[in-house]
Design a protein around this motif. Structure first.
Motif, PDB file in Angstrom:
ATOM      1  N   THR A  65       0.830  -1.202   0.000  1.00  0.00           N
ATOM      2  CA  THR A  65       0.000   0.000   0.000  1.00  0.00           C
ATOM      3  C   THR A  65       0.861   1.247   0.000  1.00  0.00           C
ATOM      4  N   LEU A  66       1.938   1.224   0.774  1.00  0.00           N
ATOM      5  CA  LEU A  66       2.845   2.368   0.791  1.00  0.00           C
ATOM      6  C   LEU A  66       3.398   2.647  -0.594  1.00  0.00           C
ATOM      7  N   GLY A  67       3.705   1.593  -1.321  1.00  0.00           N
ATOM      8  CA  GLY A  67       4.229   1.769  -2.666  1.00  0.00           C
ATOM      9  C   GLY A  67       3.227   2.399  -3.606  1.00  0.00           C
ATOM     10  N   SER A  68       1.929   2.269  -3.297  1.00  0.00           N
ATOM     11  CA  SER A  68       0.886   2.834  -4.141  1.00  0.00           C
ATOM     12  C   SER A  68       0.449   4.216  -3.678  1.00  0.00           C
ATOM     13  N   ALA A  69       0.991   4.695  -2.559  1.00  0.00           N
ATOM     14  CA  ALA A  69       0.536   5.971  -1.993  1.00  0.00           C
ATOM     15  C   ALA A  69       0.730   7.117  -2.984  1.00  0.00           C
ATOM     16  N   SER A  70      -0.336   7.870  -3.199  1.00  0.00           N
ATOM     17  CA  SER A  70      -0.264   9.047  -4.060  1.00  0.00           C
ATOM     18  C   SER A  70      -0.348  10.330  -3.246  1.00  0.00           C
ATOM     19  N   VAL A  71      -0.809  10.221  -1.984  1.00  0.00           N
ATOM     20  CA  VAL A  71      -0.893  11.385  -1.090  1.00  0.00           C
ATOM     21  C   VAL A  71      -0.398  10.970   0.284  1.00  0.00           C
ATOM     22  N   ILE A  72       0.463  11.792   0.868  1.00  0.00           N
ATOM     23  CA  ILE A  72       0.836  11.632   2.272  1.00  0.00           C
ATOM     24  C   ILE A  72       0.256  12.823   3.021  1.00  0.00           C
ATOM     25  N   ALA A  73      -0.736  12.562   3.852  1.00  0.00           N
ATOM     26  CA  ALA A  73      -1.345  13.605   4.675  1.00  0.00           C
ATOM     27  C   ALA A  73      -0.699  13.527   6.051  1.00  0.00           C
ATOM     28  N   THR A  74      -0.037  14.584   6.431  1.00  0.00           N
ATOM     29  CA  THR A  74       0.773  14.523   7.648  1.00  0.00           C
ATOM     30  C   THR A  74       0.416  15.609   8.647  1.00  0.00           C
ATOM     31  N   ASP A  75       0.536  15.257   9.909  1.00  0.00           N
ATOM     32  CA  ASP A  75       0.425  16.230  10.984  1.00  0.00           C
ATOM     33  C   ASP A  75       1.679  17.098  10.985  1.00  0.00           C
ATOM     34  N   LYS A  76       1.605  18.244  11.643  1.00  0.00           N
ATOM     35  CA  LYS A  76       2.753  19.140  11.672  1.00  0.00           C
ATOM     36  C   LYS A  76       3.601  18.925  12.926  1.00  0.00           C
ATOM     37  N   THR A  77       3.011  19.157  14.077  1.00  0.00           N
ATOM     38  CA  THR A  77       3.774  19.175  15.324  1.00  0.00           C
ATOM     39  C   THR A  77       4.336  17.798  15.652  1.00  0.00           C
ATOM     40  N   HIS A  88       9.295  14.333  -6.149  1.00  0.00           N
ATOM     41  CA  HIS A  88       9.942  13.772  -7.339  1.00  0.00           C
ATOM     42  C   HIS A  88       9.293  12.456  -7.738  1.00  0.00           C
ATOM     43  N   ALA A  89       8.764  11.736  -6.744  1.00  0.00           N
ATOM     44  CA  ALA A  89       8.114  10.452  -7.001  1.00  0.00           C
ATOM     45  C   ALA A  89       6.648  10.614  -7.353  1.00  0.00           C
ATOM     46  N   GLY A  90       6.183  11.846  -7.517  1.00  0.00           N
ATOM     47  CA  GLY A  90       4.792  12.079  -7.881  1.00  0.00           C
ATOM     48  C   GLY A  90       3.825  11.976  -6.727  1.00  0.00           C
ATOM     49  N   ILE A  91       4.337  12.036  -5.497  1.00  0.00           N
ATOM     50  CA  ILE A  91       3.489  11.927  -4.312  1.00  0.00           C
ATOM     51  C   ILE A  91       3.209  13.314  -3.764  1.00  0.00           C
ATOM     52  N   ARG A  92       1.965  13.620  -3.562  1.00  0.00           N
ATOM     53  CA  ARG A  92       1.566  14.921  -3.024  1.00  0.00           C
ATOM     54  C   ARG A  92       1.592  14.864  -1.498  1.00  0.00           C
ATOM     55  N   VAL A  93       2.236  15.830  -0.880  1.00  0.00           N
ATOM     56  CA  VAL A  93       2.294  15.921   0.582  1.00  0.00           C
ATOM     57  C   VAL A  93       1.410  17.071   1.034  1.00  0.00           C
ATOM     58  N   ILE A  94       0.477  16.802   1.931  1.00  0.00           N
ATOM     59  CA  ILE A  94      -0.369  17.859   2.482  1.00  0.00           C
ATOM     60  C   ILE A  94      -0.227  17.869   4.002  1.00  0.00           C
ATOM     61  N   MET A  95      -0.364  19.056   4.572  1.00  0.00           N
ATOM     62  CA  MET A  95      -0.240  19.226   6.021  1.00  0.00           C
ATOM     63  C   MET A  95      -1.622  19.448   6.618  1.00  0.00           C
ATOM     64  N   ILE A  96      -1.925  18.690   7.681  1.00  0.00           N
ATOM     65  CA  ILE A  96      -3.188  18.833   8.396  1.00  0.00           C
ATOM     66  C   ILE A  96      -2.848  19.038   9.866  1.00  0.00           C
ATOM     67  N   THR A  97      -3.148  20.200  10.409  1.00  0.00           N
ATOM     68  CA  THR A  97      -2.717  20.521  11.765  1.00  0.00           C
ATOM     69  C   THR A  97      -3.777  21.317  12.506  1.00  0.00           C
TER      70      THR A  97
END
Length: 992
Positions: free
Chosen positions: A370-382, A614-623
């Motif tokens: 599943t990690l290999g297929s990830a297209s979005v990483i939604a991450t916390d900030k703190t 670079h790998a085409g993965i979008r990173v978004i921040m949710i805080t």
């Protein structure tokens, strides 16, 4: 029933109220509690709350009443998740359509063996094919169960085993009780370093600061007091409430428990977590789909072949019908890749092991892919993108700007101006005065443990001054001015927005100094002079305007601003008990300077985000942090540009689903969000076809982690609720580890595609060999062989030979393909779309083409070694070993094995030549060599000849088999060459 008391109680700022004075009738407590707005105790007055809960701010609850409430309401703990029994976890490993298909194949094979035994005397003593299939099923289940047990043990090892306790007032005395024994109406006594054991309404406070990052995502400590709120506000803005699971950073206070257990804010999140279902991983969906397709295909192919065999048969004896049915079973066995589940589990388990060595614990095997297929990483900030360590970065004084390098609590850094180390002079004098004053006007401590790790106790903002002071003094080991001794304090309040400490200079008994720290705009209003170097100058209008502008510039850069000042007092001065008189000391102050503080981003996180992009993965921040702070961190990390939009929780609530769906795809920074918002964001991204990896460490992240395709929890700072909800845990809390895991996941996915390509083409070749050989028996000479052997139907391959290929020749090479080295370009490709199947049109075409070629080569060999077919036999081949049906079958059997061994190297890529890096996978070379030796043994060993229907072959016959089998390699090379030409002309990204 508990009767309410009308004793006088202390509330807020030394106000005295009684139940009668507050307008609360002396009524039954249960009746009163039902009329209060308990969904938000921040809107209830202290007197009303005390009367409603039947408690007392001077004595607390009685022990008898606390016990009665505990028995009635239950312990103050979250609903425990019942552990899954070992046998249930074992059965869960069998829950797959592909496993169901193998069970059915084993049952059919067993039935065929039994029926064959009823009509033949020479039946095998054991149903070998059924036994082997069952062994494969058990092996697959064992691997999955063992990995699940390992992950469970690893998660348990991360959990803290300490029992949390709280100080409460009961029977008029302070006592320490387990948090599970807290009840509504208990009076919590809070002090620096305490963990808050339940949701409670603040009744009294003195500079009470609480860290709520685990619940709200807010990185800074929040000041609490008893003032009544005027209306409903967001969770992070309920300044008169403290919540279960948070921690006191500074100050003291007392708070009335208003909610325990599942009724707390943490309990509400746990309830939301229970309602959130685990989503199946893309790999689980794909394998389920593959199992269904194979099941239908096997049934259809077997029925068609059996029907054709019966139609072309000239006799219908019991023996001939049983033989046809047995052929159908053998064909079904050939069509099912028995080793696929076990190989898949082994490959995933190896990926899990490699990731564990690099600080990522995966709780579920399929989550690796599943990690290999990830297209979005939604991450916390703190704590995830940032260090969770408030750092003082900038100082503005009358003479200009100074910068402090280094991040975190380790005092590694220096003072600079314009990138040049700050030397002795006016600016350095001002900087030192700012840091000394700020360190004195605080209550934090900076310590270094035996392992050399720096940590703080107290408010992180206060600690930021200490760390900067250490850096300026080059690690001199001081936490303040040694000659100064604190003798009094005027605490911080939300009304005053500043605090002061009174110190005495031990080197000069006559000198007393007042140091003040607070909001710059408030502090400037109390200042009449400003420090310049070591001199004092009047604070005129021009200078005041400059200082205000400096502060505004820092605030615009998303730095938290604080100012410091001081004042000389007369000898023997003391802080008066009366707060009004104490505040009079904070006048005519001398302004020293202002500082800018931030929770700094992790350097490695910025690098990882660049790799993800670079790998085409979008990173978004949710805080849950402030929008301006969130945007600043996002810009520093390269997530967005400086003018990017930021969406807040209030704005999310105002959007309709359709509008929010668009916003989720165009916005990369979400701030001031609640747990329900995070969940909505994740689901909107999934509905748009994204595979979402969600990271976090706080309780507020747990529902979204569980709903995401793969939830990633922080192992060090993460809460137990978060770890339970996640599918992967980072033992180093490093965002960069996620990108490493993505690379590993992509490599595993590539390898899964490789052995699927190999297994399916091999099994298709076996099916086509039997099917075409049966239909075209007369063309290739099998009909003549049948007549010669006085049989109505002759199979191109025997069931035992097909089983040999599936279990020996397929399994080893397929497993070796599963550990193929990761392609260097794996992170240069875009993620696989959620709707894109692993077995897509390209792979299906490749499987069919290769399977057809392998079957045709096998049948051509059969024709070559049989008289009467399309191909004339070569006399040289029969000179040492005369042609016969047994020799022809042995040669065809050997060619089919060899084509699969050649196909191992073809399957490593759909576009790259098999000769490129042919020796990079040593395990594949070993597997091919072992399979080759086993094939030689099964052909030449007389004890195995009878079991597998083989006969020894001559050197010429062996050589012919090798040459014919190599045809699949040259066919694949030609096809890949054409595909590379096509991609070079079209500009499309080639597949691995």
């Amino acid at each position: 029933m508990t009767r309410l008391k009308t004793d006088s109680i202390v509330v807020g700022r030394n106000e005295s109220l009684t139940c009668a004075e507050s307008g609360v009738a002396d009524i039954n407590a249960d009746e009163r509690s039902q009329s209060l707005p308990w969904n938000d105790a921040s809107l209830i007055g202290i007197a009303e709350l005390v009367c409603g809960l039947g408690t007392d701010l001077n004595r607390g609850l009685s022990s008898e009443e606390a016990f009665a409430r505990l028995r009635a309401d239950g312990p103050n703990e979250l609903r425990a998740v019942l552990p899954v029994a070992a046998w249930r976890r074992a059965l869960a490993q069998l829950h797959s359509p592909l496993i169901y298909l193998l069970v059915a194949a084993a049952a059919i094979a067993l039935a065929a063996w039994w029926f064959e035994g009823q009509g033949h005397d020479g039946v095998a003593a054991w149903p070998l094919d059924a036994i082997v299939i069952v062994c494969v099923i058990l092996l697959n289940a064992s691997i999955g169960w063992l990995q699940d047990a390992k992950a469970t043990q690893a998660v348990a090892a991360l959990a803290k085993m300490t029992i949390a306790t709280s100080t409460v007032l009961r029977d008029g005395a302070l006592t320490r009780v387990s948090n599970t024994e807290l009840v509504k109406g208990d009076l919590l006594v809070l002090a620096e370093g305490d963990a808050v054991g339940a949701d409670a309404r603040v009744a009294q406070s003195s500079a009470l600061m609480v860290l709520e990052a685990s619940l709200t995502g807010e990185s800074e400590a929040v000041l609490k007091d008893a003032a009544l709120l005027q209306g409903a506000v967001a969770l992070g803005d309920r300044l008169n409430m403290v919540f279960k699971g948070t921690a006191v950073a500074q100050g003291t206070g007392r708070a009335i428990v208003t909610a325990t257990g599942m009724q707390t804010e943490v309990g509400a999140i746990a309830t939301l977590l229970e309602c959130t279902q685990d989503a199946p991983t893309p790999l689980q969906i794909e394998i389920a789909y593959l199992g269904k397709v194979l099941g239908v295909s096997v049934l259809l192919i077997s029925c068609v072949v059996v029907a054709i065999a019966l139609l072309i048969s000239e006799t219908y004896s019991v023996a001939s019908v049983m033989k046809v049915l047995l052929m159908g079973v053998s064909l079904a066995v050939a069509a099912v890749p028995e080793g696929l589940p076990a190989i898949l589990s082994v490959v995933l388990a190896m990926g899990v092991r490699r990731m564990a060595l690099r600080h990522a614990i995966v709780k579920q095997l399929a989550s690796v892919e599943t990690l290999g297929s990830a297209s979005v990483i939604a991450t916390d900030k703190t704590g995830t993108l940032t260090r969770g360590e408030m750092t003082l970065q900038r100082v503005m004084t009358a003479s200009g700007r100074s910068d402090i390098t280094g991040v975190g609590y380790a005092p590694d850094g220096r003072a600079e101006r314009g990138g040049i180390p700050l030397t002795a002079g006016i600016l350095r004098d001002e900087l030192e005065a700012v840091l000394d004053a700020g360190s004195l006007a605080g209550n934090a401590q900076l310590r270094r443990d035996d392992a050399g790790v720096w940590a703080i106790q107290g408010d992180p903002t206060d600690a930021a001054f200490l760390v900067a002071q250490y850096k300026l003094k080059a690690g001199a080991g001081t936490t303040g001015i040694d000659r100064l001794e604190r003798i009094g304090e005027i605490p911080f309040t939300s009304h005053r927005k500043m605090m002061s400490v009174l110190v005495a200079d031990r080197s000069n008994d006559a000198a007393h100094l007042l140091f003040t720290k607070g909001a710059p705009d408030v502090l400037l209003a109390h200042c009449s002079h400003v420090r310049r170097g070591r001199a004092t100058v009047p604070l005129d209008k021009t200078l005041r305007s400059q200082l205000v502008s400096d502060v505004e510039t820092m605030a615009g850069d998303a730095l938290r601003t604080l100012a410091v000042s001081y004042r000389k007092l007369s000898p023997g001065a003391q802080v008066p008990a009366d707060r009004v008189q104490a505040a009079a000391l904070e006048q005519n102050l001398e302004y020293i300077g202002a500082v800018g503080i931030i929770d700094p981003p992790r350097i490695e996180a910025a690098q990882a985000i660049a790799q993800a992009s670079h790998a085409g993965i979008r990173v978004i921040m949710i805080t849950g942090d402030h929008p301006r702070t969130a945007l600043r961190v996002a810009v520093d990390l390269g997530i967005v540009a400086i003018d990017a939009p930021v969406l807040t929780g209030i704005e999310i609530d105002a959007l309709e689903d359709a509008d929010f769906a668009v916003a989720a795809l165009t916005t990369s920074v979400f701030a001031r969000v609640a747990p329900s918002h995070k969940l909505r964001i994740v689901r909107a991204l999934q509905n748009a076809g994204n595979v979402v990896a969600m990271t976090g460490d706080g309780v507020n992240d747990a529902p979204a982690l569980k709903a995401a395709d793969i939830g990633v929890a922080m192992g060090v700072t993460g809460t137990e609720v978060t770890k339970e909800a996640a599918r992967m845990i980072l033992t180093d809390d490093n965002f960069a580890t996620i990108v490493m895991a993505v690379r590993e996941g992509r490599g595993v996915l590539d390898n899964i595609c490789k052995f699927l390509r190999y297994l399916l083409s091999s099994n298709l070749a076996e099916v086509l060999t039997v099917f075409i050989g049966l239909v075209a028996a007369g063309i290739i000479g099998l009909k003549d062989a049948a007549s010669a052997s006085d049989s109505t139907v002759v199979l191109p391959l025997l069931a035992t030979q097909i089983l040999w290929i599936n279990l020996v020749t397929d399994s080893g090479p397929a497993l070796a393909l599963g550990v193929d080295p990761i392609d260097e370009e794996v992170m240069a490709r875009t993620p696989r779309a959620r709707t894109q199947r692993i077995i897509d049109a390209g792979m299906l075409r490749s499987v069919i083409e290769t399977g057809v070629v392998m079957a045709l080569l096998t049948l051509a060999t059969l024709d070559l070694f049989l008289p009467g077919g399309l191909i004339e036999p070569i006399d040289l081949l029969a000179s040492q070993n005369p042609f016969s049906l047994e020799v022809a079958r042995t040669a065809a059997f050997t060619v089919l094995v060899f084509t699969q061994l050649f196909n191992c190297f073809n399957a490593r890529s759909e576009t790259k030549s098999a000769l490129r890096g042919a020796f990079s996978n040593r395990w594949l070379l070993v597997a091919v060599l072992v399979s080759l030796l086993l094939q030689i043994v099964v052909v030449n060993d007389t004890s195995l000849n009878l079991a597998f229907g083989t006969v020894p072959m001559s050197i010429a016959q062996w050589s012919t088999c090798v040459v014919i089998a190599s045809g699949v390699l040259w066919f694949s090379e030609a096809r890949k060459f054409v595909r590379r030409l096509h991609t070079s002309f079209t500009g499309l990204t080639p597949k691995p």
